[in-house]
Write a protein that holds these residues in place. Structure first.
Motif, short mmCIF file in Angstrom:
data_model
loop_
_atom_site.label_atom_id
_atom_site.label_comp_id
_atom_site.label_asym_id
_atom_site.label_seq_id
_atom_site.Cartn_x
_atom_site.Cartn_y
_atom_site.Cartn_z
N GLN A 29 0.85 -1.21 0.00
CA GLN A 29 0.00 0.00 0.00
C GLN A 29 0.88 1.26 0.00
OE1 GLN A 29 -3.19 -0.16 2.92
NE2 GLN A 29 -2.80 2.00 3.46
N ASP A 30 1.94 1.22 0.81
CA ASP A 30 2.80 2.40 0.95
C ASP A 30 3.75 2.58 -0.24
OD1 ASP A 30 1.61 2.68 3.39
OD2 ASP A 30 3.36 2.05 4.58
N ARG A 31 4.34 1.43 -0.72
CA ARG A 31 5.42 1.58 -1.69
C ARG A 31 5.31 0.68 -2.91
NH1 ARG A 31 9.61 -0.37 -0.14
NH2 ARG A 31 8.86 -1.48 1.69
N GLY A 32 4.27 -0.16 -2.92
CA GLY A 32 4.06 -1.03 -4.09
C GLY A 32 4.93 -2.25 -4.14
N VAL A 33 5.75 -2.44 -3.09
CA VAL A 33 6.64 -3.63 -3.06
C VAL A 33 6.89 -4.02 -1.61
CG1 VAL A 33 8.82 -2.32 -2.99
CG2 VAL A 33 8.77 -4.61 -4.03
N PHE A 34 7.17 -5.32 -1.39
CA PHE A 34 7.45 -5.84 -0.05
C PHE A 34 8.76 -6.62 -0.13
CE2 PHE A 34 6.85 -7.09 4.16
CZ PHE A 34 6.70 -8.45 4.34
N THR A 35 9.74 -6.22 0.67
CA THR A 35 11.06 -6.88 0.64
C THR A 35 11.24 -7.69 1.91
OG1 THR A 35 12.13 -4.94 1.64
CG2 THR A 35 12.09 -5.05 -0.76
N VAL A 36 11.59 -8.97 1.75
CA VAL A 36 11.67 -9.88 2.89
C VAL A 36 12.90 -10.78 2.76
CG1 VAL A 36 10.05 -11.48 1.75
CG2 VAL A 36 10.49 -11.71 4.19
N ALA A 37 13.61 -10.95 3.87
CA ALA A 37 14.75 -11.89 3.90
C ALA A 37 14.30 -13.16 4.60
CB ALA A 37 15.94 -11.29 4.63
N LEU A 38 14.41 -14.27 3.90
CA LEU A 38 14.03 -15.57 4.47
C LEU A 38 15.19 -16.10 5.30
CD1 LEU A 38 12.42 -17.09 1.25
CD2 LEU A 38 11.28 -15.86 3.12
N SER A 39 14.88 -16.95 6.28
CA SER A 39 15.93 -17.50 7.13
C SER A 39 16.21 -18.95 6.74
CB SER A 39 15.54 -17.41 8.61
OG SER A 39 14.28 -18.02 8.82
N GLY A 40 17.17 -19.55 7.42
CA GLY A 40 17.62 -20.88 7.04
C GLY A 40 17.18 -21.95 8.03
N GLY A 41 17.74 -23.12 7.87
CA GLY A 41 17.38 -24.25 8.74
C GLY A 41 16.04 -24.84 8.35
N SER A 42 15.46 -25.58 9.30
CA SER A 42 14.24 -26.34 8.99
C SER A 42 12.96 -25.65 9.45
CB SER A 42 14.32 -27.71 9.66
OG SER A 42 14.51 -27.55 11.08
N THR A 43 13.03 -24.81 10.46
CA THR A 43 11.81 -24.20 11.01
C THR A 43 11.03 -23.39 9.98
OG1 THR A 43 12.78 -24.16 13.22
CG2 THR A 43 10.88 -22.72 12.84
N PRO A 44 11.70 -22.64 9.08
CA PRO A 44 10.93 -21.83 8.14
C PRO A 44 9.98 -22.63 7.26
CG PRO A 44 13.21 -21.13 8.14
CD PRO A 44 13.15 -22.41 8.93
N VAL A 45 10.20 -23.94 7.12
CA VAL A 45 9.33 -24.75 6.24
C VAL A 45 7.88 -24.67 6.71
CG1 VAL A 45 8.85 -27.10 5.42
CG2 VAL A 45 11.21 -26.26 5.53
N HIS A 46 7.67 -24.53 8.01
CA HIS A 46 6.28 -24.41 8.51
C HIS A 46 5.65 -23.10 8.02
CE1 HIS A 46 7.06 -27.86 11.02
NE2 HIS A 46 8.09 -27.26 11.57
N LEU A 47 6.46 -22.05 7.97
CA LEU A 47 5.98 -20.77 7.42
C LEU A 47 5.74 -20.91 5.93
CD1 LEU A 47 5.62 -17.60 7.41
CD2 LEU A 47 8.10 -17.50 6.99
N TYR A 126 13.55 -12.41 8.50
CA TYR A 126 13.30 -13.62 9.30
C TYR A 126 14.63 -14.14 9.84
CZ TYR A 126 8.45 -14.18 7.82
OH TYR A 126 7.10 -13.99 7.62
N LEU A 127 14.54 -14.70 11.05
CA LEU A 127 15.69 -15.34 11.68
C LEU A 127 15.23 -16.62 12.37
CD1 LEU A 127 17.34 -12.24 13.44
CD2 LEU A 127 18.14 -13.35 11.34
N GLY A 128 16.18 -17.51 12.61
CA GLY A 128 15.93 -18.67 13.47
C GLY A 128 16.85 -18.58 14.67
N MET A 129 16.83 -19.62 15.49
CA MET A 129 17.74 -19.68 16.63
C MET A 129 18.25 -21.10 16.80
SD MET A 129 17.26 -18.76 20.69
CE MET A 129 16.32 -20.26 21.08
N GLY A 130 19.57 -21.24 16.92
CA GLY A 130 20.13 -22.56 17.20
C GLY A 130 20.14 -22.85 18.69
N ASP A 131 20.44 -24.09 19.06
CA ASP A 131 20.42 -24.45 20.50
C ASP A 131 21.66 -23.93 21.22
OD1 ASP A 131 21.29 -27.99 20.00
OD2 ASP A 131 22.39 -26.13 19.60
N ASP A 132 22.53 -23.24 20.47
CA ASP A 132 23.68 -22.56 21.10
C ASP A 132 23.47 -21.05 21.11
OD1 ASP A 132 25.92 -22.63 18.16
OD2 ASP A 132 23.85 -21.93 18.47
#
Ligand code: 6PG
Length: 220
Positions: A29-47, A126-132
């Motif tokens: 609505q504001d700018r006609g485009v949406f910029t998104v950075a996807l994250s890695g690992g396995s969790t994003p698959v649910h998204l 987007y970000l994930g988090m490792g167990d460390d």
């Protein structure tokens, strides 16, 4: 600490996808485009599976990645391949609208090239988090934790490999940051992050919104 607790990883995917749609509508609505950075690992698959069910005008979206492994685009460990197989190719995203980190190149060269293609400010990172307590490829006790600039190569001794990753500088200049995290194996780390322990790299992410499942949130 702002967080949404979903009962399962699948529900987390749905909840995060609804938040994606809200930010998408505002940006388009504001700018006609949406910029998104996807994250890695396995969790994003649910998204990704939830986004694949959404009826959005995907031509308005430009996709980036917040980190990548130093592997070719068709390698099983590639974050880009995971996104393609479970989302980008499923909904038919125009490849011209997807900007991957070139994991097959020398990591320093790939980092420099990626810096050149990034928009001034991402609408959503987007970000994930490792167990460390790592996020993106900003692992404990690695040089990239202190790096300036937007994208760097980072050698990770515990994995004995190079990664390409956003810096905290880049992450924290995004308009919105959503961290997706699941799993009982990370519940102690999440509690330490909530308590601002100072132990974990992910604590340096400023003002994120967390999307977590009940298993990781058990101690909150
Ligand atoms: C990567 C990621 C990394 C990931 C966490 C969580 O390239 O591996 O960017 O930061 O988000 O390790 O991974 P899982 O979602 O598989 O638990």
């Amino acid at each position: 600490m702002k967080y949404h607790i979903s009962s399962t990883p699948q529900e987390l995917g749905q909840d995060a996808a609804r938040a994606f749609a809200d930010l998408y509508q505002q940006a388009v609505q504001d700018r006609g485009v949406f910029t998104v950075a996807l994250s890695g690992g396995s969790t994003p698959v649910h998204l990704y599976k939830a986004l694949s069910q959404m009826d959005l005008d995907w031509s308005k979206v430009r996709f980036y990645f917040s980190d990548e492994r130093t592997v070719p685009a068709d390698h099983k460990d590639s974050n880009y391949k995971t996104a393609r197989d479970t989302f980008l190719d499923v909904v038919g995203i125009d490849p011209q609208h997807v900007f991957r980190m070139e994991g097959e190149l020398d990591p320093q060269e790939a980092a420099a090239r990626y810096t050149a293609v990034l928009p001034d400010q991402l609408d959503l990172c987007y970000l994930g988090m490792g167990d460390d307590g790592h996020t993106a490829s900003l692992f404990p006790e690695t040089e990239a934790l202190e790096a300036s600039g937007r994208v760097v190569a980072n050698f990770v001794p515990k994995l004995n490999t190079w990664r390409i990753t956003f810096t905290f500088e880049e992450i924290n200049q995004s308009s919105n940051i959503h961290i997706l995290a699941t799993g009982a194996n990370k519940k102690e780390v999440l509690l330490e992050v909530k308590n601002k322990s100072g132990k974990h790299p992910i604590e340096r992410v400023e003002n994120p919104v967390w999307y977590v499942d009940a298993a990781i949130a058990e101690l909150l």
